[in-house]
Structures are given as structure tokens and as C-alpha cells.
Motif scaffolding. Sequence first.
Motif, short mmCIF file in Angstrom:
data_model
loop_
_atom_site.label_atom_id
_atom_site.label_comp_id
_atom_site.label_asym_id
_atom_site.label_seq_id
_atom_site.Cartn_x
_atom_site.Cartn_y
_atom_site.Cartn_z
N ILE A 20 19.43 43.89 3.87
CA ILE A 20 18.33 43.58 4.80
C ILE A 20 17.04 43.32 4.01
O ILE A 20 16.34 42.33 4.25
CB ILE A 20 18.13 44.73 5.80
CG1 ILE A 20 19.34 44.85 6.72
CG2 ILE A 20 16.85 44.54 6.62
CD1 ILE A 20 19.33 46.08 7.62
N TYR A 21 16.75 44.20 3.06
CA TYR A 21 15.59 43.99 2.19
C TYR A 21 15.75 42.72 1.36
O TYR A 21 14.80 41.95 1.17
CB TYR A 21 15.41 45.17 1.25
CG TYR A 21 14.86 46.44 1.88
CD1 TYR A 21 14.46 46.48 3.21
CD2 TYR A 21 14.74 47.61 1.14
CE1 TYR A 21 13.96 47.63 3.78
CE2 TYR A 21 14.23 48.78 1.70
CZ TYR A 21 13.85 48.78 3.02
OH TYR A 21 13.35 49.93 3.57
N TRP A 195 15.67 50.17 8.78
CA TRP A 195 15.66 49.27 7.63
C TRP A 195 15.02 47.93 8.00
O TRP A 195 14.26 47.37 7.21
CB TRP A 195 17.09 49.05 7.13
CG TRP A 195 17.69 50.21 6.40
CD1 TRP A 195 18.45 51.22 6.94
CD2 TRP A 195 17.58 50.52 5.00
NE1 TRP A 195 18.82 52.12 5.96
CE2 TRP A 195 18.31 51.71 4.76
CE3 TRP A 195 16.97 49.89 3.92
CZ2 TRP A 195 18.43 52.29 3.50
CZ3 TRP A 195 17.08 50.46 2.66
CH2 TRP A 195 17.80 51.64 2.45
N SER A 199 11.67 46.06 6.38
CA SER A 199 11.98 44.92 5.52
C SER A 199 10.82 43.96 5.25
O SER A 199 10.74 43.43 4.13
CB SER A 199 13.16 44.13 6.11
OG SER A 199 12.87 43.60 7.37
N GLY A 203 10.06 43.75 1.54
CA GLY A 203 10.41 42.41 1.09
C GLY A 203 9.28 41.74 0.33
O GLY A 203 9.50 41.13 -0.73
#
Length: 390
Positions: A20-21, A195, A199, A203
Motif C-alpha cells: 500500500i505504501y 495502512w 499511505s 508515501g
Amino acid sequence: ALADAFRYTFFHWGIHAWAIYALIALALAYFGFRKKEKYLLSVTLKPLFGKKTNGSLGKIVDTITVVATVIGVATTLGFGAAQINGGLNYLFGIPNNALVQVIIIIITTILFTISALSGLGKGVKILSNTNLILAVGLLAITIIIGPTVQIFNTLTDSIGLYISNFFRMSFSAGSFGQYNRDWINTWTIFYWAWWISWSPFVGVFIARISKGRSIRQFLSIVLLAPTVLSFLWFSTFGTLSTHVQSLGNVDLTQFPSEQTLFATFSQLPFGFIASVVAIILIVTFFITSADSATYVLAMLSDDGNLKPKNNLKIFWGVLLATIAIVLLLSGGLVALQNTLIIVAFPFSLIMVLIMVSLVIELLHEKDKMGLSITPTRYPKKDHPFKSYEE
């Protein structure tokens, strides 16, 4: 039951979570460094929507990103305050209640706002290095003085269970019993929402430090390094707590979850020191996370400016603390969890669009560069190939 506990812990903190990240970070880094675009989530959708991302559509995407980040971090602040309060209550008898947790949030808000104002090269860097040293030190000492052989046996067995059940867990929807579905709602869906909400700002952070890396290098490190470290971390402290429970000197089940770690340490040599270090570690993680989020939120609300104004940092820092306090007082951890899941849903749809957009642009560049194994031609300096401008 213990095998299942480790298997699902690895599932919730393993490849799926870091993917996800990785998706958000890769999209931001690719469009930011390769395509010379702003560091906003909306620009990663240009291959799908073109110039529309410069208007209301882009503003909607960036607004959802900011809201998801604010709620995700505010939720974590609430959990962190409860964990810190639990440790202080166990060690020093400080009352474990909402008032103390509000005070903790206020004090840490002042600290992370000061850190955020000092910039990435100072406050965040110093705190991050401190985090790393304390975490690695606590992990190493626990492995040495704890049940060392059992820890590594658990790690090995659990990795095997995780790999062998990888696809089954991935596609499980609890269709063969309401109990299974309730469990998935309470745990897996909550974790994915958590999560997802983190993100955007994680991110941005990962993207900022990834310039010059290939996509293969980027994905290998982002997916594997933190996953392996997480597995070692949970194997160590999970095995330690179950080992202490099995000795029968203390019943860890009588403690609330935020005090279990400290009750476990109390059965070890130098347990008090380890508990103090753990509290400091939780506080520094708390401050670092909020510090990073404050910076990213200020950046996102300043049109992707990598050096946002200080007044924006202060604004977001105060707002994060305020939301965390309101959610904590309105319904405790249950309110935090439910709010997080609700807010993460619209951003999950944006993530799907980002994934499609990223693939479109990568295939376009592959075609333009004549890429099979090595490129036959490269873009001119500061004139990247862009499918949405050709």
C-alpha cells in the motif's frame, strides 16, 4: 491459536501492508522525479484524466488525501496516547484515564510542532535516528536475554505459515461463518484502512528519499526490508510475552493491551529499564509520525511545495491534536477505529485509479524508449515522455 496469531500478525504487517505504501510512494516518486510534476496525488492521475486534474477533479483528489491523512494520523495519536498512559500507569501509578491522555497529546503536540518547524534536516532526522537506535537496541537486548532459540524457531515457523497461507488469507472474506466475517471486520479491514490512511504521508516521505533508484530497487527495499524487520520484531516480543505467560509467575491476560508489554518486561532482568526505554521509544515514534504528517499536510495544502510555510505546519499540528482529543473523548478507541475505516474507503478508490494510471504511463514510456531489455533512446533532459501531453 498461537500459530494463527503469528500468521495473521505477519499478514497484517507484511507484503500486503507495505505494498500500500509502495504504490503511493512509487507513483509520487515516478511523476515527481521522472515526469517533473508537483508532489500531489492528483498529478499521478494525469494519464487517465489529463488537464482535468488541474481543476476541480484534482482538488477533490487532494482534499480526500488530506482528510484521510488527518484522520489516520489523529487516530494513531489517540492510540499512542493510550499506550504511553498505560506504561506510565503501570510503572509510576499515574491514573489511566482520558484526562491524562489529553495532557499527553497536548505535550507531544508542542514537541512535534517544534520539531516540524526545525525542518526535515534537523528535527525529523534527529528523532528518526534516535528511534532507530532505541528500537534496534531494545530488540537486540530482548533477543539476548529472552528465549533466544524459541524466538528464532517462532520466526522460522511463522514465515512458513505466512507463505503457505499467503493467497488463502489474501482472498478470505469470511463467507463460511458470521464469526469469521466479524473477525475480518474487526481486524483485517481495520488494518487495511489504517495502512491506507497513512499511505499518502508515508508515501510522500518514501518518495522524497528515493531519487536515483530504479523501480526494481525501490520495490525490493520498500516491500522486503520493513517486512522482514516487522517479522523479527513481532516474533521477538510475541514469543517473549507467551514465554512469560507460560512460566505462570504472572497472568498477562489480566492487563489491558496497552500494559501487556510492560507487565512482560517486569519479569525480566533490567525490566524496569526496558520499560522506560519502551516508553521513550513510543513517545519518539509518536512525535516522529506526527512531525512527518504535519510536514506532509502542510506540503499538500501548499500546492505540493517541498518547503511549506511554518504557519501551515502549526495549523496542521494543532488540528491533528484537536481531532485526536475529540475522537478520544467522544468514544475512545472504538470511535477512532470506526472513523478511520469510514475515511479510508474513498481513498482506496483513488488508489485503484493511481495503480491503473501508473501502469498506463509506464507502458507508454516503455514504448517510447523502445524498452525490451535496454532502451534504444532516452527522453531529452527536462523533457520527459508524457502520454497525457502527446
